[in-house]
Design a protein around this motif. Structure first.
Motif, PDB file in Angstrom:
ATOM      1  N   LEU A 356       0.828  -1.279  -0.060  1.00 39.82           N
ATOM      2  CA  LEU A 356       0.115   0.102   0.020  1.00 39.82           C
ATOM      3  C   LEU A 356       0.828   1.205   0.005  1.00 39.82           C
ATOM      4  CD1 LEU A 356      -2.858  -1.126   2.606  1.00 39.82           C
ATOM      5  CD2 LEU A 356      -2.993  -0.768   0.041  1.00 39.82           C
ATOM      6  N   GLU A 357       1.859   1.160   0.715  1.00 40.90           N
ATOM      7  CA  GLU A 357       2.991   2.468   0.723  1.00 40.90           C
ATOM      8  C   GLU A 357       3.693   2.415  -0.511  1.00 40.90           C
ATOM      9  OE1 GLU A 357       6.171   4.352   3.629  1.00 40.90           O
ATOM     10  OE2 GLU A 357       6.655   2.218   2.966  1.00 40.90           O
ATOM     11  N   LYS A 358       3.983   1.437  -1.301  1.00 46.72           N
ATOM     12  CA  LYS A 358       4.595   1.495  -2.486  1.00 46.72           C
ATOM     13  C   LYS A 358       3.687   2.119  -3.430  1.00 46.72           C
ATOM     14  CE  LYS A 358       6.319  -1.533  -6.178  1.00 46.72           C
ATOM     15  NZ  LYS A 358       6.666  -2.956  -6.589  1.00 46.72           N
ATOM     16  N   TRP A 359       2.660   1.482  -3.547  1.00 39.53           N
ATOM     17  CA  TRP A 359       1.542   1.963  -4.980  1.00 39.53           C
ATOM     18  C   TRP A 359       0.835   3.317  -4.354  1.00 39.53           C
ATOM     19  CZ3 TRP A 359       1.716   0.150  -9.535  1.00 39.53           C
ATOM     20  CH2 TRP A 359       2.556  -1.130  -9.810  1.00 39.53           C
ATOM     21  N   GLY A 360       0.517   3.452  -3.136  1.00 40.07           N
ATOM     22  CA  GLY A 360      -0.316   4.715  -2.787  1.00 40.07           C
ATOM     23  C   GLY A 360      -1.713   4.373  -2.857  1.00 40.07           C
ATOM     24  N   SER A 361      -2.502   5.046  -2.064  1.00 39.97           N
ATOM     25  CA  SER A 361      -4.129   4.543  -2.177  1.00 39.97           C
ATOM     26  C   SER A 361      -4.519   4.589  -3.600  1.00 39.97           C
ATOM     27  CB  SER A 361      -5.048   5.277  -1.026  1.00 39.97           C
ATOM     28  OG  SER A 361      -4.420   6.689  -1.123  1.00 39.97           O
ATOM     29  N   GLU A 362      -4.427   5.636  -4.390  1.00 38.87           N
ATOM     30  CA  GLU A 362      -4.651   5.859  -5.610  1.00 38.87           C
ATOM     31  C   GLU A 362      -4.731   4.707  -6.488  1.00 38.87           C
ATOM     32  OE1 GLU A 362      -1.169   8.449  -5.663  1.00 38.87           O
ATOM     33  OE2 GLU A 362      -2.592   7.585  -4.088  1.00 38.87           O
ATOM     34  N   TYR A 363      -3.697   3.872  -6.266  1.00 40.92           N
ATOM     35  CA  TYR A 363      -3.318   2.552  -7.179  1.00 40.92           C
ATOM     36  C   TYR A 363      -3.677   1.386  -5.998  1.00 40.92           C
ATOM     37  CZ  TYR A 363      -1.505   5.771 -10.444  1.00 40.92           C
ATOM     38  OH  TYR A 363      -1.022   6.778 -11.139  1.00 40.92           O
ATOM     39  N   LEU A 364      -4.844   1.478  -5.631  1.00 39.12           N
ATOM     40  CA  LEU A 364      -5.009   0.305  -4.574  1.00 39.12           C
ATOM     41  C   LEU A 364      -5.234  -1.078  -5.194  1.00 39.12           C
ATOM     42  CD1 LEU A 364      -5.810  -0.641  -1.748  1.00 39.12           C
ATOM     43  CD2 LEU A 364      -8.405   0.038  -2.174  1.00 39.12           C
ATOM     44  N   THR A 365      -5.767  -1.055  -6.406  1.00 37.38           N
ATOM     45  CA  THR A 365      -6.003  -2.461  -7.254  1.00 37.38           C
ATOM     46  C   THR A 365      -4.445  -3.157  -7.530  1.00 37.38           C
ATOM     47  OG1 THR A 365      -7.867  -1.837  -8.140  1.00 37.38           O
ATOM     48  CG2 THR A 365      -6.858  -3.654  -9.158  1.00 37.38           C
ATOM     49  N   ALA A 366      -3.703  -2.312  -7.934  1.00 39.54           N
ATOM     50  CA  ALA A 366      -2.192  -2.751  -8.064  1.00 39.54           C
ATOM     51  C   ALA A 366      -1.575  -3.135  -6.895  1.00 39.54           C
ATOM     52  CB  ALA A 366      -1.516  -1.545  -8.844  1.00 39.54           C
ATOM     53  N   ALA A 367      -1.796  -2.391  -5.518  1.00 39.35           N
ATOM     54  CA  ALA A 367      -1.165  -2.852  -4.501  1.00 39.35           C
ATOM     55  C   ALA A 367      -1.689  -4.049  -4.119  1.00 39.35           C
ATOM     56  CB  ALA A 367      -1.503  -1.568  -3.486  1.00 39.35           C
ATOM     57  N   LEU A 368      -2.995  -4.441  -4.084  1.00 40.44           N
ATOM     58  CA  LEU A 368      -3.538  -5.551  -3.536  1.00 40.44           C
ATOM     59  C   LEU A 368      -2.932  -6.808  -4.604  1.00 40.44           C
ATOM     60  CD1 LEU A 368      -7.160  -4.443  -2.345  1.00 40.44           C
ATOM     61  CD2 LEU A 368      -5.115  -4.601  -1.158  1.00 40.44           C
ATOM     62  N   GLU A 369      -3.135  -6.406  -5.739  1.00 34.41           N
ATOM     63  CA  GLU A 369      -2.439  -7.500  -6.825  1.00 34.41           C
ATOM     64  C   GLU A 369      -1.097  -7.998  -6.372  1.00 34.41           C
ATOM     65  OE1 GLU A 369      -4.117  -9.368  -9.025  1.00 34.41           O
ATOM     66  OE2 GLU A 369      -6.058  -8.425  -9.089  1.00 34.41           O
ATOM     67  N   GLU A 370      -0.380  -6.988  -6.147  1.00 32.82           N
ATOM     68  CA  GLU A 370       1.247  -7.196  -5.736  1.00 32.82           C
ATOM     69  C   GLU A 370       1.182  -8.177  -4.509  1.00 32.82           C
ATOM     70  OE1 GLU A 370       5.722  -5.754  -5.663  1.00 32.82           O
ATOM     71  OE2 GLU A 370       4.055  -4.283  -6.051  1.00 32.82           O
ATOM     72  N   TYR A 371       0.404  -7.560  -3.488  1.00 26.68           N
ATOM     73  CA  TYR A 371       0.114  -8.329  -2.029  1.00 26.68           C
ATOM     74  C   TYR A 371      -0.025  -9.725  -2.440  1.00 26.68           C
ATOM     75  CZ  TYR A 371      -2.247 -10.529   1.954  1.00 26.68           C
ATOM     76  OH  TYR A 371      -2.810 -11.118   2.803  1.00 26.68           O
ATOM     77  N   GLN A 372      -1.058  -9.942  -3.216  1.00 21.88           N
ATOM     78  CA  GLN A 372      -1.243 -11.574  -3.620  1.00 21.88           C
ATOM     79  C   GLN A 372      -0.418 -12.103  -4.493  1.00 21.88           C
ATOM     80  OE1 GLN A 372      -5.605 -12.784  -5.271  1.00 21.88           O
ATOM     81  NE2 GLN A 372      -4.319 -12.153  -6.989  1.00 21.88           N
ATOM     82  N   SER A 373       0.333 -11.430  -4.939  1.00 19.70           N
ATOM     83  CA  SER A 373       1.428 -12.349  -6.128  1.00 19.70           C
ATOM     84  C   SER A 373       2.910 -12.600  -4.955  1.00 19.70           C
ATOM     85  CB  SER A 373       2.001 -11.417  -7.004  1.00 19.70           C
ATOM     86  OG  SER A 373       2.595 -10.131  -6.522  1.00 19.70           O
ATOM     87  N   ILE A 374       2.742 -11.918  -4.035  1.00 19.02           N
ATOM     88  CA  ILE A 374       3.870 -12.130  -2.815  1.00 19.02           C
ATOM     89  C   ILE A 374       3.482 -13.350  -1.932  1.00 19.02           C
ATOM     90  CG2 ILE A 374       5.461 -11.232  -1.006  1.00 19.02           C
ATOM     91  CD1 ILE A 374       5.253  -8.558  -2.627  1.00 19.02           C
ATOM     92  N   ARG A 375       2.294 -12.817  -1.390  1.00 19.62           N
ATOM     93  CA  ARG A 375       1.939 -13.993  -0.252  1.00 19.62           C
ATOM     94  C   ARG A 375       1.239 -15.176  -0.586  1.00 19.62           C
ATOM     95  NH1 ARG A 375       4.320 -14.679   3.155  1.00 19.62           N
ATOM     96  NH2 ARG A 375       2.531 -15.071   4.434  1.00 19.62           N
ATOM     97  N   LEU A 376       0.690 -15.228  -1.711  1.00 20.61           N
ATOM     98  CA  LEU A 376      -0.265 -16.604  -2.153  1.00 20.61           C
ATOM     99  C   LEU A 376       0.821 -17.740  -2.271  1.00 20.61           C
ATOM    100  CD1 LEU A 376      -3.235 -17.543  -2.297  1.00 20.61           C
ATOM    101  CD2 LEU A 376      -3.179 -16.829  -4.894  1.00 20.61           C
ATOM    102  N   PRO A 377       1.834 -17.729  -3.358  1.00 16.93           N
ATOM    103  CA  PRO A 377       2.654 -18.776  -3.489  1.00 16.93           C
ATOM    104  C   PRO A 377       3.282 -19.238  -2.377  1.00 16.93           C
ATOM    105  CG  PRO A 377       3.103 -16.783  -4.850  1.00 16.93           C
ATOM    106  CD  PRO A 377       2.171 -16.498  -4.205  1.00 16.93           C
TER     107      PRO A 377
END
Length: 442
Positions: A356-377
Motif C-alpha cells: 500500500l505504501e509502494k503504490w499509494g491509495s490511488e493505485y489500490l488495485t495494483a497494491a492488492l494484486e502485488e500483495y497477492q502475488s507475493i503472499r499467495l505462492p
C-alpha cells in the motif's frame, strides 16, 4: 494610477489535504491488530470490527505459539518497544523430535539447535500489540453480518450487529480487510465452495500454570524428564500420536497431544469443543499407556484442557477481489505443525502495508494484486508442507511413502521432522525483510 502594489499580498489557496484512505478490518485477533499497525504506519485510517465484547487481556484461553525472528522484528518496529516483546517471550532455540516406545524410553530422531524462535502466550501477545494501538479504532461487541460494494467498486460498506443492543450499524471504507479467521464469512462470500479440510486428527491441549508451585514434585519430575525446558520445543512421537511441550513466560507450560480420530461433530462457528469430565478422565487413562509419566501428570493438573479439531484448507486461487483482501487464517487456514499461523498473519500484515505504501491509495488495485502475488505462492507451499508433516508425525498414509513409525524410522525418514524443512524457512522470496522493516519504521 495603479495602486495594485498597495493591496495586501494574496497567498495562493493551499490545496486541500487529500482525505486519508480508510480500511475496515473485520476481526480483532492477531491478524487484525497486526494489519491495524501496518496500515496506520503507512498513513491509513483504520476501524477494527470485532465480535468479542472486550480485548482478551489476561485471558487464560488461547495457547502457546512460536514467533520467528522476522515476526519479532516486525512487532518491535510496530510497537516501538522491542524490549517489551522480549519480556513477554521465552527463547525456543532447540527443535527436538524424539521417539517414545512402550517402555517409555526415548530416542532422539532429529535435533535442530538453530530453531531461533521465541515462545509466547496468545493472549499476552495480543495484548502487547493491542495496547500499542489507539483504543478508539476498535468496535468491540460488533458481529459482522455482511458487506456491499459501492456502484463503482471504489468503496465498501459493512453491516454489523451491536451485540449489546441488537441494533445494526454500518461502517464505510476504501478497503475491506478480512481477518475473520479460518471460518471466514468474507472468504465464503467469494468462494462458497471452499471448505475446511479435516486433517484426520484432533488435539487435546492445555496450558499448565505452575506459578507458586515451582518446587512441586510435578515440576521437578517434568524438568528431570525435559532438562532443556525453557529453550526447547519438545516433540515426542509414538505410532499414530505425537505431543508437543514447551515453556512460555509467566511460569506456564504449553502442551498438545495429537491423536487420530474421526471428525468430531462441532457446534457453531468454532473448531474447538468443550469437553465433559468423562472425556477428560478417559484422556488421562489413554495418556498413561503412551506418554512419559511426568507429562501425564502435567495433563492431569491442567485446568480446563480442551479439544481442538485440526483443519486446514487447500490453497486458494486468489485472496484479493477489487478492494477486499484476505489475511491470516482467512487467507490460508493451516495445521499447526510448522508454527506458521501467527507468523503468516504478521507477515501478511507487513507485506500488505508495504504494498500500500509502494503504490499509494490511488493505485489500490495494483497494491492488492502485488500483495497477492507475493503472499499467495509462499503461504500455499507452507500450508501444504505443514499438512504433510502432520500426516507423517501421525503415521497417516501419504501417496509417496509408507506410514511413519517413529520406533523403526530411518535417519532418511526423520529428515522431514524438523521445522527448518519448511519452504522459505527463515527468508521471504520477492521481498527482503529489510524492505519490510524499513516500511515498518517509517
Amino acid at each position: 494610477m495603479n495602486h495594485s502594489h498597495d493591496l495586501p499580498h494574496q497567498e495562493k489557496p493551499k490545496p486541500k489535504p487529500k482525505p486519508k484512505p480508510k480500511a475496515v478490518i473485520v476481526g480483532g485477533s492477531i491478524a487484525g491488530v497486526s494489519c491495524a499497525h501496518a496500515l496506520i504506519r503507512v498513513g491509513w485510517d483504520v476501524v477494527v470490527v470485532e465480535k468479542s465484547r472486550k480485548p482478551p487481556k489476561g485471558s487464560p484461553t488461547g495457547a502457546g505459539l512460536g514467533l520467528d525472528p522476522l515476526s519479532q522484528e516486525l512487532i518491535g518496529t510496530w510497537t516501538g518497544r522491542p524490549e517489551l516483546l522480549h519480556d513477554i517471550t521465552a527463547p525456543l532455540t532447540i527443535d527436538l523430535n524424539q521417539a517414545i516406545d512402550d517402555e517409555k524410553t526415548r530416542k532422539i530422531l532429529a535435533r535442530d539447535e538453530n530453531f531461533n524462535h521465541s515462545a509466547a502466550h496468545w493472549a499476552t501477545l495480543h495484548d502487547h500489540l493491542f495496547s500499542a494501538l489507539p483504543p478508539e479504532i476498535f468496535l468491540w461487541g460488533h458481529l459482522f453480518l455482511s458487506f456491499s460494494f459501492s456502484y463503482d467498486k471504489q468503496s465498501v460498506k459493512i453491516k454489523a450487529q451491536v451485540l449489546d443492543t441488537g441494533e445494526t450499524t454500518e461502517v464505510d471504507g476504501d478497503m475491506l480487510v478480512a481477518a475473520d479467521g479460518c471460518l471466514s464469512l468474507i472468504r465464503n462470500h467469494f468462494l462458497p465452495d471452499v471448505k475446511l479440510r479435516y486433517s484426520g486428527y484432533c488435539a487435546w491441549r492445555g496450558v499448565f500454570d505452575f506459578s507458586g508451585i515451582e518446587d512441586s514434585e510435578t515440576i521437578k519430575k517434568v524438568r528431570q524428564a525435559h532438562p532443556e525446558l525453557g529453550k526447547c520445543l519438545y516433540l515426542d512421537l509414538a505410532p499414530g500420536n505425537h505431543t508437543v511441550l514447551f515453556e512460555i513466560p509467566n511460569k506456564r507450560l504449553n502442551w498438545i497431544w495429537y491423536l487420530n480420530q474421526p471428525e468430531p461433530d462441532l457446534q457453531g462457528n468454532s473448531v474447538t469443543t468443550k469437553v465433559r469430565d468423562d472425556m477428560i478422565q478417559k484422556m488421562y487413562q489413554d495418556a498413561e499407556k503412551i506418554w512419559h509419566p511426568a507429562l501425564v501428570q502435567i495433563m492431569r493438573e491442567t485446568k480446563e484442557p480442551f479439544i481442538n479439531a485440526i483443519y486446514d484448507c487447500d490453497p486458494l486461487e486468489r485472496i484479493v477481489w477489487d478492494n477486499v483482501v484476505l489475511v491470516g487464517d482467512a487467507a490460508h487456514p493451516t495445521t499447526p505443525h510448522s508454527s506458521r499461523s501467527t507468523n503468516m498473519s504478521i507477515l501478511d500484515a507487513a507485506v500488505l502495508g508495504w504494498c500500500l505504501e509502494k503504490w499509494g491509495s490511488e493505485y489500490l488495485t495494483a497494491a492488492l494484486e502485488e500483495y497477492q502475488s507475493i503472499r499467495l505462492p509462499v503461504a500455499s507451499k507452507q500450508v501444504l508442507h505443514a499438512r504433510r508433516v502432520g500426516r507423517i508425525k501421525q503415521g497417516l498414509t501419504l501417496p509417496d511413502c509408507e506410514p511413519f513409525n517413529p520406533n523403526t524410522a530411518t535417519p532418511e525418514e526423520c529428515k522431514m521432522l524438523p521445522q527448518s524443512g519448511l519452504p522459505f524457512f527463515g527468508h521471504n522470496p520477492l521481498l527482503g525483510s529489510s524492505d519490510l522493516l524499513l516500511a515498518g519504521k517509517r
